[in-house]
Design an enzyme around this catalytic site. Sequence first.
Site, PDB file in Angstrom:
ATOM      1  N   ASP A  14      -5.528   5.705   5.689  1.00 46.11           N
ATOM      2  CA  ASP A  14      -4.926   6.468   4.582  1.00 46.11           C
ATOM      3  C   ASP A  14      -5.952   7.026   3.585  1.00 46.11           C
ATOM      4  OD1 ASP A  14      -2.728   5.515   5.918  1.00 46.11           O
ATOM      5  OD2 ASP A  14      -1.838   4.480   4.215  1.00 46.11           O
ATOM      6  N   LYS A 112       2.383   7.306   9.934  1.00 47.26           N
ATOM      7  CA  LYS A 112       3.270   6.149   9.748  1.00 47.26           C
ATOM      8  C   LYS A 112       4.103   6.337   8.491  1.00 47.26           C
ATOM      9  CE  LYS A 112      -0.391   3.727   7.340  1.00 47.26           C
ATOM     10  NZ  LYS A 112       0.258   3.699   6.020  1.00 47.26           N
ATOM     11  N   CYS A 157      -2.092  -1.140   2.755  1.00 49.19           N
ATOM     12  CA  CYS A 157      -2.190  -0.652   4.138  1.00 49.19           C
ATOM     13  C   CYS A 157      -3.383  -1.214   4.894  1.00 49.19           C
ATOM     14  CB  CYS A 157      -2.145   0.865   4.150  1.00 49.19           C
ATOM     15  SG  CYS A 157      -0.507   1.475   3.663  1.00 49.19           S
TER      16      CYS A 157
HETATM   17  C1  VGL Z   1       0.107   2.497   0.721  1.00 51.68           C
HETATM   18  C2  VGL Z   1       1.725   1.905  -0.776  1.00 51.68           C
HETATM   19  C3  VGL Z   1       2.600   2.812  -0.227  1.00 51.68           C
HETATM   20  C4  VGL Z   1      -1.290   2.307   1.219  1.00 51.68           C
HETATM   21  C5  VGL Z   1       0.969   3.396   1.306  1.00 51.68           C
HETATM   22  O1  VGL Z   1      -1.833   3.224   1.881  1.00 51.68           O
HETATM   23  O2  VGL Z   1      -1.871   1.243   0.929  1.00 51.68           O
HETATM   24  N1  VGL Z   1       0.497   1.746  -0.297  1.00 51.68           N
HETATM   25  N2  VGL Z   1       2.210   3.551   0.814  1.00 51.68           N
END
Ligand code: VGL
Length: 208
Positions: A14, A112, A157
């Site tokens: 991410d 995802k 994540c």
């Molecule tokens: C994430 C919260 C919501 C992350 C993704 O990438 O850690 N955290 N969506």
Amino acid sequence: MKTFDDTTALIIVDAQYGFMPGGGLPVAEGDAIVPVINRIAPRFANVVLTQDWHPADHISFAANHPGRAPFETIALPYGAQVLWPTHCVQGTRDAALHDDLQVPQAQLVIRKGFHRDVDSYSAFMEADRRTSTGLAAYLKARGITKLYLCGLATDYCVAWSALDARSAGFEATVVEDACRAIDLNGSLAKAWADMAASGVARATSAKI
Ligand code: VGL
Ligand code: ZN
């Protein structure tokens, strides 16, 4: 010259504008990971990226729960769910990978969190703990057994991915200076404790 052989992969979690300063769910210093990742990535023959990729009506967004505010927790059929500010909506700039990431050899992008009613922190399993993203099968089919993980956010994540990597039988090492955390209600300390307990190793980029 690659330091790591074909049985090892770097998983970049991410590294998207949504988690960088100015994004929908900004992580403090989130953009500081980009040059660190760019330094280590050339040493990996195998690189996989993940991308948080939500529909606008996603269940994890506080905006989709009237009367609720970001960072509150609600109960959902699959368990507790933190409500987040709207982030990484499919096709938006917020969901794009950072332009300065230099990983041309990356082979797969796992998206995802695209099921409206289920969140997915982990690169491997959605938050219902039953729906697979397919990543474990992909890595196994390619003979990959050892994973290095980095990205955003350490305590969500990255940690969930590292824990699921261990459950799926992979060696897992988190490159800690190539990550930054959200740290909500002690989540960072808990994440490191959970990772240590499940055999996730911890390294700095200078040491790998
Ligand atoms: C994430 C919260 C919501 C992350 C993704 O990438 O850690 N955290 N969506
Ligand atoms: Zn998300």
